[in-house]
Design a protein around this motif. Sequence first.
Motif, PDB file in Angstrom:
ATOM      1  N   TRP A   1       5.654   7.699  -7.779  1.00 20.93           N
ATOM      2  CA  TRP A   1       6.093   7.509  -6.400  1.00 20.93           C
ATOM      3  C   TRP A   1       7.413   6.759  -6.378  1.00 20.93           C
ATOM      4  O   TRP A   1       7.704   5.951  -7.265  1.00 20.93           O
ATOM      5  CB  TRP A   1       5.017   6.760  -5.618  1.00 20.93           C
ATOM      6  CG  TRP A   1       5.249   6.686  -4.133  1.00 20.93           C
ATOM      7  CD1 TRP A   1       5.225   5.568  -3.363  1.00 20.93           C
ATOM      8  CD2 TRP A   1       5.522   7.774  -3.243  1.00 20.93           C
ATOM      9  NE1 TRP A   1       5.466   5.880  -2.047  1.00 20.93           N
ATOM     10  CE2 TRP A   1       5.657   7.243  -1.940  1.00 20.93           C
ATOM     11  CE3 TRP A   1       5.678   9.149  -3.415  1.00 20.93           C
ATOM     12  CZ2 TRP A   1       5.936   8.015  -0.822  1.00 20.93           C
ATOM     13  CZ3 TRP A   1       5.954   9.931  -2.302  1.00 20.93           C
ATOM     14  CH2 TRP A   1       6.078   9.358  -1.030  1.00 20.93           C
TER      15      TRP A   1
ATOM     16  N   LYS B   1       0.846  -1.195   0.000  1.00 15.76           N
ATOM     17  CA  LYS B   1       0.000   0.000   0.000  1.00 15.76           C
ATOM     18  C   LYS B   1       0.884   1.249   0.000  1.00 15.76           C
ATOM     19  O   LYS B   1       1.731   1.421   0.876  1.00 15.76           O
ATOM     20  CB  LYS B   1      -0.914   0.021   1.233  1.00 15.76           C
ATOM     21  CG  LYS B   1      -1.809  -1.209   1.372  1.00 15.76           C
ATOM     22  CD  LYS B   1      -2.782  -1.340   0.214  1.00 15.76           C
ATOM     23  CE  LYS B   1      -3.692  -2.550   0.397  1.00 15.76           C
ATOM     24  NZ  LYS B   1      -4.572  -2.764  -0.771  1.00 15.76           N
ATOM     25  N   ASP B   2       0.670   2.088  -0.994  1.00 18.64           N
ATOM     26  CA  ASP B   2       1.441   3.331  -1.081  1.00 18.64           C
ATOM     27  C   ASP B   2       1.052   4.304   0.028  1.00 18.64           C
ATOM     28  O   ASP B   2      -0.118   4.395   0.411  1.00 18.64           O
ATOM     29  CB  ASP B   2       1.185   4.019  -2.427  1.00 18.64           C
ATOM     30  CG  ASP B   2       2.135   3.531  -3.508  1.00 18.64           C
ATOM     31  OD1 ASP B   2       3.118   2.858  -3.162  1.00 18.64           O
ATOM     32  OD2 ASP B   2       1.887   3.823  -4.687  1.00 18.64           O
ATOM     33  N   ASP B   3       2.055   5.016   0.497  1.00 19.76           N
ATOM     34  CA  ASP B   3       1.810   6.140   1.404  1.00 19.76           C
ATOM     35  C   ASP B   3       2.276   7.398   0.672  1.00 19.76           C
ATOM     36  O   ASP B   3       3.003   8.230   1.214  1.00 19.76           O
ATOM     37  CB  ASP B   3       2.583   5.940   2.714  1.00 19.76           C
ATOM     38  CG  ASP B   3       2.135   6.912   3.795  1.00 19.76           C
ATOM     39  OD1 ASP B   3       1.005   7.427   3.686  1.00 19.76           O
ATOM     40  OD2 ASP B   3       2.920   7.171   4.720  1.00 19.76           O
TER      41      ASP B   3
ATOM     42  N   ASN C   1       5.279  -0.765  -6.182  1.00 17.59           N
ATOM     43  CA  ASN C   1       3.873  -0.979  -5.816  1.00 17.59           C
ATOM     44  C   ASN C   1       3.517  -2.456  -5.669  1.00 17.59           C
ATOM     45  O   ASN C   1       2.343  -2.815  -5.599  1.00 17.59           O
ATOM     46  CB  ASN C   1       2.954  -0.335  -6.860  1.00 17.59           C
ATOM     47  CG  ASN C   1       3.069  -1.009  -8.230  1.00 17.59           C
ATOM     48  OD1 ASN C   1       3.841  -1.954  -8.416  1.00 17.59           O
ATOM     49  ND2 ASN C   1       2.306  -0.517  -9.192  1.00 17.59           N
TER      50      ASN C   1
ATOM     51  N   GLU D   1       2.701  10.894  -1.347  1.00 19.09           N
ATOM     52  CA  GLU D   1       2.328  12.291  -1.132  1.00 19.09           C
ATOM     53  C   GLU D   1       2.884  13.127  -2.271  1.00 19.09           C
ATOM     54  O   GLU D   1       3.870  12.760  -2.914  1.00 19.09           O
ATOM     55  CB  GLU D   1       2.848  12.809   0.204  1.00 19.09           C
ATOM     56  CG  GLU D   1       4.354  12.835   0.316  1.00 19.09           C
ATOM     57  CD  GLU D   1       4.840  13.417   1.639  1.00 19.09           C
ATOM     58  OE1 GLU D   1       5.860  14.133   1.618  1.00 19.09           O
ATOM     59  OE2 GLU D   1       4.218  13.140   2.676  1.00 19.09           O
TER      60      GLU D   1
ATOM     61  N   ARG E   1      -1.667  14.288   0.694  1.00 22.29           N
ATOM     62  CA  ARG E   1      -2.088  13.006   0.129  1.00 22.29           C
ATOM     63  C   ARG E   1      -3.544  13.012  -0.338  1.00 22.29           C
ATOM     64  O   ARG E   1      -3.945  12.168  -1.125  1.00 22.29           O
ATOM     65  CB  ARG E   1      -1.930  11.891   1.165  1.00 22.29           C
ATOM     66  CG  ARG E   1      -0.520  11.695   1.680  1.00 22.29           C
ATOM     67  CD  ARG E   1      -0.452  10.480   2.598  1.00 22.29           C
ATOM     68  NE  ARG E   1       0.897  10.235   3.069  1.00 22.29           N
ATOM     69  CZ  ARG E   1       1.386  10.691   4.212  1.00 22.29           C
ATOM     70  NH1 ARG E   1       0.611  11.427   5.004  1.00 22.29           N
ATOM     71  NH2 ARG E   1       2.624  10.426   4.572  1.00 22.29           N
ATOM     72  N   ASP E   2      -4.327  13.943   0.183  1.00 24.14           N
ATOM     73  CA  ASP E   2      -5.774  13.870   0.010  1.00 24.14           C
ATOM     74  C   ASP E   2      -6.272  14.160  -1.400  1.00 24.14           C
ATOM     75  O   ASP E   2      -7.390  13.782  -1.753  1.00 24.14           O
ATOM     76  CB  ASP E   2      -6.475  14.819   0.998  1.00 24.14           C
ATOM     77  CG  ASP E   2      -6.029  16.265   0.819  1.00 24.14           C
ATOM     78  OD1 ASP E   2      -4.858  16.489   0.476  1.00 24.14           O
ATOM     79  OD2 ASP E   2      -6.868  17.165   1.024  1.00 24.14           O
TER      80      ASP E   2
ATOM     81  N   ARG F   1       8.635   4.437  -4.553  1.00 24.00           N
ATOM     82  CA  ARG F   1       8.710   3.072  -4.019  1.00 24.00           C
ATOM     83  C   ARG F   1       7.918   2.125  -4.914  1.00 24.00           C
ATOM     84  O   ARG F   1       6.937   2.537  -5.538  1.00 24.00           O
ATOM     85  CB  ARG F   1       8.158   3.016  -2.592  1.00 24.00           C
ATOM     86  CG  ARG F   1       9.015   3.754  -1.575  1.00 24.00           C
ATOM     87  CD  ARG F   1       8.371   3.702  -0.191  1.00 24.00           C
ATOM     88  NE  ARG F   1       9.151   4.424   0.806  1.00 24.00           N
ATOM     89  CZ  ARG F   1       9.107   5.742   0.992  1.00 24.00           C
ATOM     90  NH1 ARG F   1       8.308   6.473   0.236  1.00 24.00           N
ATOM     91  NH2 ARG F   1       9.843   6.322   1.919  1.00 24.00           N
TER      92      ARG F   1
END
Length: 212
Positions: A114, A72-74, A118, A76, A83-84, A116
């Motif tokens: 991103w 799960k990506d975090d 997935n 931003e 992030r919203d 990282r």
Amino acid sequence: MNKHFKPNERELVKVATFFKKQSRKLIGEGKLGKEHAKVEEAVDRFVEQMEHHANTRASILQEREYLNKLVKDDAECPNCHKRDMLKLIGTEKNEKGWKSNRYRCRRCNIEFTWNRPNNPWDMLRYIEEVLQVLQLKQGDASVSDAEKEQMATAIQNMQANFNKLKPVIDAHEQEYNNLLTRDSEMEKLIHEFKNSLLIEKIKMDTWENKNK
């Protein structure tokens, strides 16, 4: 009909069902000997084997789909650091071959990938690389004791995650590779068995016409 069957497997079941129906009809009319029922038994055994393979394949592919969504990506936005307002718009591979999610920030109206992976397969490689970098930094004389302590904690946590994830992925990969091999073998067997049934059907048609 098994919902997990491939088109060629469904086709074989249809041919097998027709063959058995015709065979029983001719046996009942006395146009075929009861020993022909052994062919029906062979058909039933092969269809059962195919059912088992289809169910096993579905289970392994379902597990693969689950694992593929495990990370799960975090993420931003690199501009507003929020992030919203992010919207997933696709995926992209970097120069190392890692697959990562690509987003658009609707607040800043920018797109970014991103940093990282997935998926757990690439995540293992990512963790290994980060661990190596952190371990090298720990030996740097310019790094403070407080920073080294933070690195040690990060290394411990990442190593624990790696140790949990790797056996799961390795076991699944073994199952998946075995499935690919078995699937290829089944494709050949299905093709050969279908041809055999069609030959038997021609024989039955010929026998039926002779005995009219």
